[in-house]
Design a protein around this motif. Structure first.
Motif, PDB file in Angstrom:
ATOM      1  N   SER A  23       0.731   7.793   2.236  1.00 59.48           N
ATOM      2  CA  SER A  23       0.040   6.590   1.407  1.00 59.48           C
ATOM      3  C   SER A  23       1.081   5.488   1.313  1.00 59.48           C
ATOM      4  CB  SER A  23      -0.250   7.250   0.083  1.00 59.48           C
ATOM      5  OG  SER A  23       0.977   7.845  -0.658  1.00 59.48           O
ATOM      6  N   HIS A  60       1.463   3.432  -1.294  1.00 58.73           N
ATOM      7  CA  HIS A  60       2.002   3.197  -2.454  1.00 58.73           C
ATOM      8  C   HIS A  60       3.350   3.856  -2.611  1.00 58.73           C
ATOM      9  CE1 HIS A  60      -0.347   7.138  -2.862  1.00 58.73           C
ATOM     10  NE2 HIS A  60       0.631   7.340  -3.743  1.00 58.73           N
ATOM     11  N   VAL A  87      -4.875  -5.401   2.440  1.00 60.05           N
ATOM     12  CA  VAL A  87      -4.288  -4.483   1.874  1.00 60.05           C
ATOM     13  C   VAL A  87      -3.678  -4.948   0.325  1.00 60.05           C
ATOM     14  CG1 VAL A  87      -2.173  -2.982   1.534  1.00 60.05           C
ATOM     15  CG2 VAL A  87      -3.474  -2.941   3.720  1.00 60.05           C
ATOM     16  N   PRO A 104      -2.686   3.666  -6.165  1.00 56.41           N
ATOM     17  CA  PRO A 104      -3.857   3.181  -5.947  1.00 56.41           C
ATOM     18  C   PRO A 104      -5.148   4.274  -6.282  1.00 56.41           C
ATOM     19  CG  PRO A 104      -3.055   3.795  -3.864  1.00 56.41           C
ATOM     20  CD  PRO A 104      -1.735   4.001  -5.080  1.00 56.41           C
ATOM     21  N   THR A 162      -8.084   3.265  -1.268  1.00 54.07           N
ATOM     22  CA  THR A 162      -7.113   3.053  -0.252  1.00 54.07           C
ATOM     23  C   THR A 162      -7.719   2.516   1.047  1.00 54.07           C
ATOM     24  OG1 THR A 162      -7.081   5.234   0.672  1.00 54.07           O
ATOM     25  CG2 THR A 162      -5.439   4.721  -0.918  1.00 54.07           C
ATOM     26  N   GLU A 194      -7.354   2.742   5.251  1.00 55.11           N
ATOM     27  CA  GLU A 194      -6.858   3.461   6.246  1.00 55.11           C
ATOM     28  C   GLU A 194      -6.373   2.566   7.489  1.00 55.11           C
ATOM     29  OE1 GLU A 194      -8.139   7.197   8.855  1.00 55.11           O
ATOM     30  OE2 GLU A 194      -7.677   7.607   6.864  1.00 55.11           O
ATOM     31  N   ASN A 221      -1.903  -0.380  -1.091  1.00 56.47           N
ATOM     32  CA  ASN A 221      -3.205   0.802  -1.120  1.00 56.47           C
ATOM     33  C   ASN A 221      -3.414   1.319   0.185  1.00 56.47           C
ATOM     34  OD1 ASN A 221      -4.539  -1.566  -0.572  1.00 56.47           O
ATOM     35  ND2 ASN A 221      -6.375  -0.759  -1.764  1.00 56.47           N
ATOM     36  N   LEU A 278      -3.188   3.642   3.808  1.00 54.67           N
ATOM     37  CA  LEU A 278      -2.880   5.042   4.473  1.00 54.67           C
ATOM     38  C   LEU A 278      -2.579   4.871   5.902  1.00 54.67           C
ATOM     39  CD1 LEU A 278      -5.635   7.097   2.609  1.00 54.67           C
ATOM     40  CD2 LEU A 278      -3.075   7.278   2.275  1.00 54.67           C
TER      41      LEU A 278
END
Length: 244
Positions: A2, A4, A95, A205, A208, A210, A238, A240
């Motif tokens: 992640s 974050h 993002v 977050p 998210t 991706e 946020n 991935l």
């Protein structure tokens, strides 16, 4: 993984080393800042600050940098007033990015941060543009190799102390708490002599984005550039990175 997570997690993914001098000094300074901000600048009465100072000295962080960081955190630097600010914006790929700022000149910092965003296909936004996508939580990281307890016993300990959750993240356990429970959970872990790799209030977050590793390269570059700015204390995003 992640976005974050703190930059040390991104470094792990990208194969970089915490021992890179500038990045290591930045992390050590932030540890000192947060400890002094939370419980004062006296290591005799602030155990977290004492540990942070020991780590800094072991890694040869200059004494003047240490003194300046403590003065910045406690507001004791003569003639200088520091503000704590939250900046929000968007990085490449849409993002969401949040920054915790400590500065003695908000105009300089805003210009510097705006330049970093724009140079890397991002935008510094208005207050509230992305904060609704994050929750304020306590986050405590424990390295598995240094934990004397099984995961089940650790789970029992932190839940009884008021934590919300415990999860595995690669070679670490990550405990999350409500803001009001953070200090109590941290103290319970320290009472059991469990070494904490990281412990701080963070922004997590709620949604998210991706990205593939290739798509993530531009946002990782933005995060690194922001982290290297002296006025930026923490960066949250946020995204991935998809496992391949």
């Amino acid at each position: 993984m992640s976005g974050h997570s703190k930059w040390h997690n991104i470094q792990r993914r990208k194969g970089k080393q915490d021992a890179v001098r500038g990045q290591l000094f930045t992390k050590l300074s932030r540890d000192i800042y947060h400890a002094a901000k939370e419980a004062g600048g006296n290591p005799d009465t602030n155990f977290r600050l004492k540990v942070a100072l020991e780590n800094a000295k072991q890694n040869n962080l200059p004494a003047d940098s240490i003194a300046r960081t403590i003065a910045k955190a406690t507001g004791s630097m003569p003639g200088v007033t520091y503000e704590e600010l939250l900046y929000e914006g968007y990085g490449p790929g849409g993002v969401a990015v949040m920054l915790e700022i400590v500065t003695d000149n908000r105009n300089r910092t805003a210009a510097d941060v705006r330049h970093i965003f724009s140079k890397r296909s991002g935008n510094l936004g208005e207050t509230g543009c992305v904060s609704w996508m994050f929750n304020r939580v306590g986050r405590i990281e424990i390295e598995k190799d240094s934990c004397p307890m099984s995961m089940d016993d650790l789970m029992m300990l932190v839940l009884e102390a008021g934590a919300d959750d415990l999860k595995e993240d690669h070679d670490s356990y990550v405990v999350t708490t409500a803001v009001e429970s953070f200090a109590r959970v941290r103290d319970a872990l320290e009472a059991e002599k469990i070494a904490l790799a990281d412990a701080e209030l963070s922004y997590e977050p709620t949604t998210t984005v991706e990205l593939t590793e290739e798509q993530a390269d531009p946002i990782l570059d933005l995060v690194e550039a922001l982290e290297n700015n002296d006025d930026v204390q923490n960066v949250y995003a946020n995204f991935l990175i998809a496992e391949e």
